[in-house]
Design a protein around this motif. Structure first.
Motif, short mmCIF file in Angstrom:
data_model
loop_
_atom_site.label_atom_id
_atom_site.label_comp_id
_atom_site.label_asym_id
_atom_site.label_seq_id
_atom_site.Cartn_x
_atom_site.Cartn_y
_atom_site.Cartn_z
N TRP A 269 18.54 82.76 39.80
CA TRP A 269 18.36 81.15 39.55
C TRP A 269 18.17 80.51 40.69
O TRP A 269 19.03 80.81 41.92
CB TRP A 269 19.28 80.68 38.53
N GLU A 270 17.60 79.47 41.10
CA GLU A 270 17.67 78.36 41.98
C GLU A 270 17.90 77.13 41.35
O GLU A 270 17.24 76.68 40.46
CB GLU A 270 15.97 78.19 42.64
N SER A 271 18.50 76.11 42.21
CA SER A 271 19.13 74.98 41.69
C SER A 271 18.37 73.81 42.60
O SER A 271 19.13 73.56 43.55
CB SER A 271 20.66 74.72 41.82
N PRO A 272 17.41 72.91 42.25
CA PRO A 272 16.87 72.25 43.05
C PRO A 272 17.93 71.02 43.08
O PRO A 272 17.57 69.89 44.04
CB PRO A 272 15.48 71.83 42.47
N ARG A 273 18.54 70.77 42.19
CA ARG A 273 19.58 69.62 41.99
C ARG A 273 20.71 69.97 41.10
O ARG A 273 20.59 71.09 40.31
CB ARG A 273 18.85 68.14 41.59
N GLN A 274 21.73 69.34 41.21
CA GLN A 274 22.71 69.47 40.23
C GLN A 274 22.40 69.20 38.82
O GLN A 274 21.82 68.19 38.66
CB GLN A 274 23.98 68.56 40.64
N GLY A 275 22.63 70.16 38.02
CA GLY A 275 22.33 69.88 36.64
C GLY A 275 21.07 70.46 36.11
O GLY A 275 20.56 70.49 35.06
N MET A 312 23.83 69.27 25.02
CA MET A 312 23.37 70.96 24.95
C MET A 312 22.13 71.07 26.08
O MET A 312 21.51 70.22 26.24
CB MET A 312 22.64 71.13 23.46
N PRO A 313 22.28 72.22 26.71
CA PRO A 313 21.36 72.42 27.61
C PRO A 313 19.86 72.30 27.10
O PRO A 313 19.61 72.88 25.79
CB PRO A 313 21.72 73.73 28.31
N GLU A 314 18.95 71.97 27.66
CA GLU A 314 17.45 71.90 27.36
C GLU A 314 16.54 72.90 28.40
O GLU A 314 16.98 72.99 29.47
CB GLU A 314 16.98 70.61 27.74
N TYR A 315 15.92 73.84 27.63
CA TYR A 315 15.14 74.79 28.14
C TYR A 315 13.61 74.52 27.91
O TYR A 315 13.25 74.07 26.93
CB TYR A 315 15.56 76.12 27.59
N THR A 316 13.06 74.59 28.96
CA THR A 316 11.43 74.72 29.23
C THR A 316 10.94 75.95 29.73
O THR A 316 11.09 76.31 30.80
CB THR A 316 11.11 73.43 29.95
N LEU A 317 10.09 76.42 28.89
CA LEU A 317 9.55 77.87 29.42
C LEU A 317 8.06 77.43 29.51
O LEU A 317 7.19 77.08 28.57
CB LEU A 317 9.58 78.66 28.37
N GLU A 318 7.37 77.78 30.83
CA GLU A 318 6.04 77.80 31.15
C GLU A 318 5.44 78.97 31.54
O GLU A 318 6.43 79.84 32.20
CB GLU A 318 5.73 76.57 32.15
N GLY A 319 4.06 79.11 31.51
CA GLY A 319 3.49 80.40 32.13
C GLY A 319 2.29 80.20 32.61
O GLY A 319 1.50 79.05 32.03
#
Length: 450
Positions: A269-275, A312-319
């Motif tokens: 994982w990479e964290s570009p910003r907190q959260g 709740m965490p939000e998830y976005t999947l792209e391809g």
């Protein structure tokens, strides 16, 4: 200091505010060869030749005018006809009626002129830093709300209109063709036929590797098979053709894919910003019968950019699916697709700078022809801009890879000059302080020399 009080008078001689049309006329005759293509195929017994009708319309579009009535001011303007190489300037009624009557016959001829212009002018085609020449294919919308034009429908943009498709080559954005479509037509529908038109043109214009870029609306087995077929067919000639298309997630179990990635202990994982954290990975897949590399990106957000926490965490999947070789890592592929958005600038130039947002005819075939004439005008203006507004003798401006069509119209097409006749020569006399004179003279000399 008070403003100077000028004495007003009318002097002899003829002035024009459209000196740049002389360059447009040279391009239409020398490179596009419109008269040679049109008149033998569609001769007229009397009256204005069909080639003059088409070139007059291109002359209007190169000024940012798309309405037929705009031609009326040039009927008594000898310079417009002389600069464009016209034997006569049609009336607005003749212009409309001739385009309506012969639209279907004109279209393939103008399409040929469009290709011939780019080939004979040997336009510069700049690749991306990776070495591939981009070929961006996309659909855009034309707003025809509150009209009854043929073929309009509810578009994906949320209004009634048309949804044409266009293809642009190189970082300059050369237009390889535009095709008018009904507003309700899906992006992928009949796109394989569009590729059959534009891919041979692209392959004839450059021997550098070509990267076809498309959004998720073109994620189709048929389109992938068409592109793979061209890649195989031209591989023996040394041509390289790859594609990069955004993955269409419809029909896939996204929850399962997300859960599998979250449970994988080896996920980086990479964290570009907190959260917010992002993971990127690659999966070998097949699009129909075509093997592709599928680059997937999962984004998890536990807070918004403004710091607001989410329940709740939000998830976005792209391809993204691509046939680029393994030497392109996932980050590079994402950067290549992000650059695909540049083509939206080309759409904007066609819609606003050429005034083609609302097409002037009510007939579908005529509007389709006008779009192709618009592509021809767009390429001519791009050629003029690249040659006059980017070199060392160009008018002072900020550095750029290309100049917007509107800038070309303002800086070159609408140059003022006095028209003189002397020693059997026609002369354009520019004011002494014309900044673009050196670049204009250089290009005019190059294009007018046999």
């Amino acid at each position: 200091m008070e403003p100077t009080k000028f004495v007003l008078e009318q002097s002899g001689g003829t002035l024009t505010s459209l000196a740049g049309l002389s360059l447009v006329g040279q391009a239409l005759h020398r490179f596009a060869q419109v008269p040679q293509l049109v008149d033998p195929s569609l001769p007229v017994r009397s009256g204005i030749p069909n080639s003059d009708v088409l070139m007059a319309m291109v002359g209007l579009l190169c000024q940012g005018k798309s309405d037929f009535e705009a031609i009326e001011r040039f009927r008594q303007d000898g310079y417009f006809a002389r600069a464009s190489g016209l034997r006569g300037v049609p009336s607005s009624a003749t212009l409309r009626q001739r385009l309506d009557r012969h639209a279907e016959a004109f279209l393939p001829i103008v399409d040929t002129a469009l290709t011939r212009l780019l080939q004979r002018a040997r336009v510069p085609i700049t690749p991306l830093s990776c070495g591939y020449v981009p070929l961006d294919l996309d659909v855009f919308t034309l707003d025809h709300s509150n009209t009854r034009k043929e073929g309009i429908g509810w578009t994906y943009a949320g209004f009634v209109g048309h949804a044409p498709i266009a293809a642009y080559l190189g970082q300059e954005g050369w237009n390889l063709g535009m095709e008018l479509r009904e507003g309700t037509q899906h992006s992928a529908e009949a796109t394989d036929e569009t590729l059959d038109r534009v891919l041979p043109r692209a392959l004839s214009l450059t021997r550098q590797p070509i990267l076809v870029r498309m959004d998720a609306g073109f994620h189709s087995k048929t389109i992938a098979a068409t592109l793979a077929g061209y890649a195989r067919a031209h591989q023996a000639q040394g041509a390289v053709l790859a594609f990069l298309v955004k993955w269409n997630r419809r029909g896939h179990d996204l929850d399962r894919l997300i859960a599998a990635r979250l449970e994988d202990s080896e996920t980086c994982w990479e964290s570009p910003r907190q959260g917010k954290r992002i993971t990127l990975w690659e999966s070998p897949e097949t699009l129909g019968t075509v093997p592709v590399r599928r680059i997937l990106r999962l984004t998890e957000r536990t807070s918004l950019a403004n710091g607001q926490q989410l329940l709740m965490p939000e998830y976005t999947l792209e391809g993204w699916d691509t046939t680029l070789p393994e030497c392109f890592d996932p980050q590079s592929i994402l950067a290549l697709y992000a650059d695909h958005a540049t083509h939206e600038q080309f759409h904007a130039e066609i819609k606003t700078d050429l005034d083609l947002e609302r097409l002037p005819s009510g007939k579908f075939a005529t509007n389709d022809l006008l779009l192709t004439l618009g592509a021809l005008a767009y390429n001519i203006l791009r050629m003029i801009g690249q040659e006059t507004l980017l070199g060392p003798d160009a008018p002072p401006r900020h550095p750029a890879k290309r100049r917007r069509v509107k800038t070309v119209i303002q800086e070159i097409i609408t140059l003022a000059a006095r028209i003189k006749r002397h020693a059997r020569q026609w002369i354009l006399a520019f004011p002494a302080d014309t900044v673009a004179f050196a670049a204009f003279t250089r290009l005019h000399t190059a294009w007018s020399t046999p």
